[in-house]
Design a protein around this motif. Structure first.
Motif, PDB file in Angstrom:
ATOM      1  N   UNK A  34       0.838  -1.191   0.000  1.00 39.10           N
ATOM      2  CA  UNK A  34       0.000   0.000   0.000  1.00 39.10           C
ATOM      3  C   UNK A  34       0.879   1.249   0.000  1.00 39.10           C
ATOM      4  N   UNK A  35       0.488   2.242  -0.765  1.00 44.08           N
ATOM      5  CA  UNK A  35       1.253   3.492  -0.794  1.00 44.08           C
ATOM      6  C   UNK A  35       1.190   4.174   0.568  1.00 44.08           C
ATOM      7  N   UNK A  36       2.300   4.762   0.967  1.00 42.44           N
ATOM      8  CA  UNK A  36       2.389   5.458   2.244  1.00 42.44           C
ATOM      9  C   UNK A  36       1.977   6.922   2.094  1.00 42.44           C
ATOM     10  N   UNK A  37       1.231   7.431   3.069  1.00 41.14           N
ATOM     11  CA  UNK A  37       0.876   8.847   3.120  1.00 41.14           C
ATOM     12  C   UNK A  37       1.110   9.356   4.537  1.00 41.14           C
ATOM     13  N   UNK A  38       1.971  10.349   4.687  1.00 41.95           N
ATOM     14  CA  UNK A  38       2.103  11.035   5.968  1.00 41.95           C
ATOM     15  C   UNK A  38       1.065  12.144   6.016  1.00 41.95           C
ATOM     16  N   UNK A  39       0.457  12.327   7.181  1.00 34.30           N
ATOM     17  CA  UNK A  39      -0.553  13.369   7.360  1.00 34.30           C
ATOM     18  C   UNK A  39      -0.017  14.397   8.345  1.00 34.30           C
ATOM     19  N   UNK A  40       0.101  15.644   7.887  1.00 31.81           N
ATOM     20  CA  UNK A  40       0.538  16.722   8.756  1.00 31.81           C
ATOM     21  C   UNK A  40      -0.655  17.334   9.464  1.00 31.81           C
ATOM     22  N   UNK A  41      -0.625  17.319  10.793  1.00 30.15           N
ATOM     23  CA  UNK A  41      -1.786  17.755  11.564  1.00 30.15           C
ATOM     24  C   UNK A  41      -1.964  19.274  11.620  1.00 30.15           C
ATOM     25  N   UNK A  42      -3.163  19.705  12.042  1.00 28.51           N
ATOM     26  CA  UNK A  42      -3.387  21.094  12.383  1.00 28.51           C
ATOM     27  C   UNK A  42      -2.597  21.408  13.654  1.00 28.51           C
ATOM     28  N   UNK A  43      -2.545  22.677  14.039  1.00 31.81           N
ATOM     29  CA  UNK A  43      -1.754  23.055  15.216  1.00 31.81           C
ATOM     30  C   UNK A  43      -2.276  22.433  16.504  1.00 31.81           C
ATOM     31  N   UNK A  44      -3.499  21.862  16.469  1.00 27.58           N
ATOM     32  CA  UNK A  44      -4.091  21.289  17.672  1.00 27.58           C
ATOM     33  C   UNK A  44      -3.541  19.908  18.023  1.00 27.58           C
ATOM     34  N   UNK A  45      -2.725  19.322  17.168  1.00 25.87           N
ATOM     35  CA  UNK A  45      -2.139  18.024  17.450  1.00 25.87           C
ATOM     36  C   UNK A  45      -2.855  16.883  16.747  1.00 25.87           C
TER      37      UNK A  45
END
Length: 256
Positions: A34-45
């Motif tokens: 499966x392709x990897x995806x990093x998710x960058x969060x909002x400033x709330x964590x």
């Protein structure tokens, strides 16, 4: 509904960090490349909303990991989207450094490779939301990514936060093109974080890029239009942005 998924918190070793970085991992239950995806969060964590975004990606067949970029300030910080949470979140985002973000992204990608072996050694894209959009944009200037999607990336054209210094992160756009990374930036024209000149500057950088670089501007649309938990949510813009995001991720995962 999509495919069956499993979710878990994982611990990621980051060189130079005093403690491991937590990450929320959502992935298809069935093994595979499966392709990897990093998710960058909002400033709330790593909030429930952001974890939900990772789960949506996993149901579509992606392996989605949300690194806790606030890990140097505390463990699994999760803030409410109220005045107090915003004040604390702004302070936390202000403390993120370029060296730290690069180390965290590189460690997250390496961890997926170790955790899943040959199945984890696949192209890694990144999707970022607000502050996470800036995190993802900067990461793409340092780390070759399969694709970059930035939802209303905060402070991209200024030096208001450490991540935007010494030069605004938008000025580093040619580095992304140098990696051959396709870019999708999604912004509401009513976003309070951008002036008209800020938006024009982002569009100019897109036009000058030597690789695929698309900026989508949604009329009369505020910051945070993708978050269905707040009054800034705009269903039509959110649906269009998600469709474009998934299309790019699928296209680039096939290339890999």
């Amino acid at each position: 509904m999509g495919v069956e998924i499993v979710t878990e918190w994982v611990e990621i070793e980051v060189p130079g960090a005093a403690e491991p970085m937590s990450g929320y991992l959502a992935r298809p239950a069935q093994p595979g490349a499966h392709a990897n995806v990093l998710v960058g969060f909002e400033m709330f964590g790593v909030t429930g909303y952001v974890r939900g975004v990772a789960e949506r990606l996993a149901r579509l067949g992606f392996r989605a990991l949300v690194p806790d970029f606030h890990h140097r300030a505390g463990r699994r910080i999760e803030l409410p989207a109220d005045a107090e949470g915003r004040a604390r979140g702004l302070a936390l985002v202000g403390g993120l450094t370029r060296d730290g973000v690069r180390a965290d992204v590189e460690a997250a990608i390496a961890d997926l490779g170790r955790r899943f072996g040959a199945e984890g050694d696949v192209p890694t894209a990144m999707v970022g939301l607000s502050a996470g959009g800036h995190i993802a944009y900067y990461a793409a200037t340092e780390v070759p990514l399969a694709a970059l999607v930035a939802f209303y990336p905060g402070w991209l054209t200024t030096g208001e936060i450490a991540l935007g210094r010494p030069e605004p992160t938008i000025d580093l756009t040619p580095r992304i093109a140098g990696h051959g990374t396709p870019v999708l930036v999604l912004i509401g024209e009513g976003d309070h974080l951008y002036t008209a000149e800020d938006r024009a500057r982002i569009v100019r950088e897109s036009a000058q890029s030597s690789t695929r670089h698309e900026v989508v501007l949604y009329p009369d649309t505020p910051h945070g239009f993708f978050c269905d938990e707040r009054d800034t949510y705009r269903p039509e813009a959110a649906a269009d942005a998600w469709s474009r995001t998934v299309a790019l991720l699928r296209e680039t995962s096939r290339r890999g």
